[in-house]
Structure formats: C-alpha cells, structure tokens
Design a protein around this motif. Structure first.
Motif, short mmCIF file in Angstrom:
data_model
loop_
_atom_site.label_atom_id
_atom_site.label_comp_id
_atom_site.label_asym_id
_atom_site.label_seq_id
_atom_site.Cartn_x
_atom_site.Cartn_y
_atom_site.Cartn_z
N GLY A 1 0.77 -1.23 0.00
CA GLY A 1 0.00 0.00 0.00
C GLY A 1 0.80 1.28 0.00
N ALA A 2 0.66 2.04 1.09
CA ALA A 2 1.27 3.37 1.17
C ALA A 2 2.79 3.32 1.04
CB ALA A 2 0.88 4.04 2.49
N TRP A 3 3.42 2.27 1.60
CA TRP A 3 4.87 2.17 1.51
C TRP A 3 5.31 1.94 0.07
CZ3 TRP A 3 7.38 4.22 5.20
CH2 TRP A 3 6.88 4.19 6.50
N ALA A 4 4.49 1.24 -0.72
CA ALA A 4 4.80 1.06 -2.13
C ALA A 4 4.75 2.39 -2.86
CB ALA A 4 3.83 0.06 -2.76
N VAL A 5 3.73 3.19 -2.55
CA VAL A 5 3.60 4.51 -3.17
C VAL A 5 4.81 5.36 -2.86
CG1 VAL A 5 2.27 6.66 -3.16
CG2 VAL A 5 1.08 4.46 -3.23
N LEU B 1 -0.61 12.21 0.33
CA LEU B 1 0.38 12.41 1.38
C LEU B 1 1.66 11.64 1.10
CD1 LEU B 1 1.24 13.42 4.17
CD2 LEU B 1 0.09 11.41 5.16
N TYR B 2 1.54 10.33 0.83
CA TYR B 2 2.74 9.52 0.61
C TYR B 2 3.43 9.87 -0.71
CZ TYR B 2 1.98 6.67 4.71
OH TYR B 2 1.86 6.24 6.01
N THR B 3 2.64 10.27 -1.70
CA THR B 3 3.23 10.72 -2.95
C THR B 3 4.01 12.01 -2.74
OG1 THR B 3 1.53 9.68 -4.33
CG2 THR B 3 2.74 11.53 -5.30
N ALA B 4 3.43 12.96 -2.03
CA ALA B 4 4.09 14.24 -1.77
C ALA B 4 5.40 14.03 -1.01
CB ALA B 4 3.17 15.17 -0.99
N ILE B 5 5.39 13.16 -0.01
CA ILE B 5 6.61 12.89 0.76
C ILE B 5 7.67 12.26 -0.14
CG2 ILE B 5 7.61 11.57 2.65
CD1 ILE B 5 4.90 11.79 4.07
N GLY B 6 7.25 11.28 -0.95
CA GLY B 6 8.19 10.58 -1.81
C GLY B 6 8.80 11.48 -2.87
N VAL B 7 7.97 12.26 -3.57
CA VAL B 7 8.51 13.09 -4.65
C VAL B 7 9.36 14.23 -4.09
CG1 VAL B 7 6.61 12.52 -6.21
CG2 VAL B 7 6.46 14.60 -4.81
N THR B 8 8.98 14.76 -2.94
CA THR B 8 9.77 15.83 -2.36
C THR B 8 11.14 15.32 -1.91
OG1 THR B 8 7.78 16.99 -1.61
CG2 THR B 8 9.85 17.61 -0.56
N PRO C 1 -7.53 5.86 -0.70
CA PRO C 1 -8.08 7.21 -0.46
C PRO C 1 -7.19 8.30 -1.04
CG PRO C 1 -8.24 5.88 1.51
CD PRO C 1 -7.42 5.09 0.55
N PRO C 2 -7.76 9.29 -1.74
CA PRO C 2 -6.95 10.34 -2.35
C PRO C 2 -6.04 11.06 -1.36
CG PRO C 2 -9.20 10.45 -3.17
CD PRO C 2 -9.18 9.43 -2.07
N GLY C 3 -6.53 11.30 -0.15
CA GLY C 3 -5.71 11.98 0.84
C GLY C 3 -4.47 11.19 1.21
N LYS C 4 -4.64 9.90 1.41
CA LYS C 4 -3.52 9.03 1.78
C LYS C 4 -2.54 8.93 0.61
CE LYS C 4 -2.58 4.47 3.79
NZ LYS C 4 -3.20 3.19 4.23
N PHE C 5 -3.07 8.75 -0.60
CA PHE C 5 -2.20 8.68 -1.77
C PHE C 5 -1.43 9.98 -1.94
CE2 PHE C 5 -1.46 9.52 -6.29
CZ PHE C 5 -0.69 8.42 -6.62
#
Length: 203
Positions: free
Chosen positions: A109-113, A142-149, A136-140
């Motif tokens: 899940g989130a860790w994969a994102v 959040l983890y996407t923003a952390i990863g790309v940043t 959930p869009p919010g969860k996606f």
C-alpha cells in the motif's frame, strides 16, 4: 536528450524544471536523474533558488502522479479486467496478473507509493494500482508528496553540492534510469515471445 533537457532548463529555469518533472511522470523516457541534478547545478551558479527548483520539481512530479491515479480510478478495476481479458495479450497481461498486482499492493500500500517514487519506471506505474485499489486520495497524496519531495530534494541537493561537476552524478544516474527502462522492455518482449510460442504450441 541530455543536451536538449539542459537547453530547455537554461531557457525556462524553475518553471522548466516543473514542466519536465510533470512530463517525466507521464512519459518516463525523460529522466528526473538528469533534470533535478541540473536544477541543483543552476542553484550553485546563482541562477535559481533552491526552494524554487525544489517546489517546481516536486509539484511537477506530484501532478504527474495524480494524473495517473485519477485516470486509473476513472477507468476502474473491473473495466480494465474486462479489457485485459479480451485485448491484453499484446501487453502480456492477464486477469491473473491484475490479481497478483492487487494482492501485492494490498500488502504494501502506502509504503509502495512512497518507495516506488524513487525507482525509474515504477515512479509512473505505481499510481495505477493505487487508483484501481481505490486508495483514499488523501492518503495517496500524502505519501506521494513525501516521496517526490524527498527524491527531488536529494537529486537537486547533490547537484547543488557538486556544482560544475554535477554531470558526475547526472551521467551515471541517467544510465541507471535507461538501464531500468531497457530491462522492463526486454522483460515485456520475453513475455510476449513466450506467450506467442505457447499459443502456437496450443494450436
């Protein structure tokens, strides 16, 4: 491509960084491993502020990820499964493959994102199972923003640190990105060849 990317970034600065990072997340052949180190180099030369290239690169990556996420949600898991059942042979995808991807994503899940944001090719692909699984869009986000940043900050920071020698990083990373894409294409061609051979034997 390296020269074209550098010319584009020299002309458009931080805005160009954002545009190319957006395109990179939709069309993977444009590698962030070239874009962001050059952005860091431009910071060392006083052409752009670090926060400017970081925000631009992160926003571009984030927007590209959201594009694939919402496209996958719009298509839907069942619609894709129906299409794969009838037309997925040339992509070497079967309904069983979709089930395996679903199971893998349900586990990580989130860790994969987050983690896949730092892997060439998978940066784009990971948004698709996230959308199909109705994460959930919010969860996606959040983890996407952390990863790309984190990824854009790392590449830009190293490019900034290396200054004139940024190519010492951009070159090897660009080759790694290209190698990953070549491996993915070779894997697909191998699956396609095996699939066609099995079909001929069955007939």
């Amino acid at each position: 491509m390296d020269r074209w990317i550098q010319d584009f970034l020299e002309q458009f600065g931080a805005i160009g960084v954002g545009v190319l990072m957006l395109v990179e997340n939709i069309l993977p052949p444009i590698p962030s491993e070239i874009v962001m180190p050059w952005a860091g180099y431009s910071v060392s030369q006083g052409d752009n502020p670090f926060w400017g290239v970081l925000v631009a690169g992160s926003l571009g990556s984030f927007a590209g990820a959201m594009f694939w996420y919402y496209l996958a949600r719009w298509i839907g898991r069942q619609r894709l499964a129906n299409w794969v059942a009838g037309h997925g042979a040339w992509l070497t995808i079967t309904p069983e493959d979709l089930d395996r991807v679903d199971a893998w994503f349900d586990r990580w899940g989130a860790w994969a994102v987050f983690g896949c944001r730092m892997v060439p090719g998978l940066r784009t692909l990971i948004s698709v199972p996230a959308g199909f699984s109705d994460m959930p869009p919010g969860k996606f986000s959040l983890y996407t923003a952390i990863g790309v940043t984190a990824w854009t900050a790392l590449l830009a920071g190293v490019g900034w640190y290396l200054g004139e020698n940024y190519a010492d990083l951009a070159g090897p990373l660009g080759w790694i990105s290209t190698l990953v894409m070549v491996v993915l294409i070779a894997w697909w061609l191998l699956r396609l060849a095996k699939q066609n051979a099995a079909r001929r034997e069955a007939s």
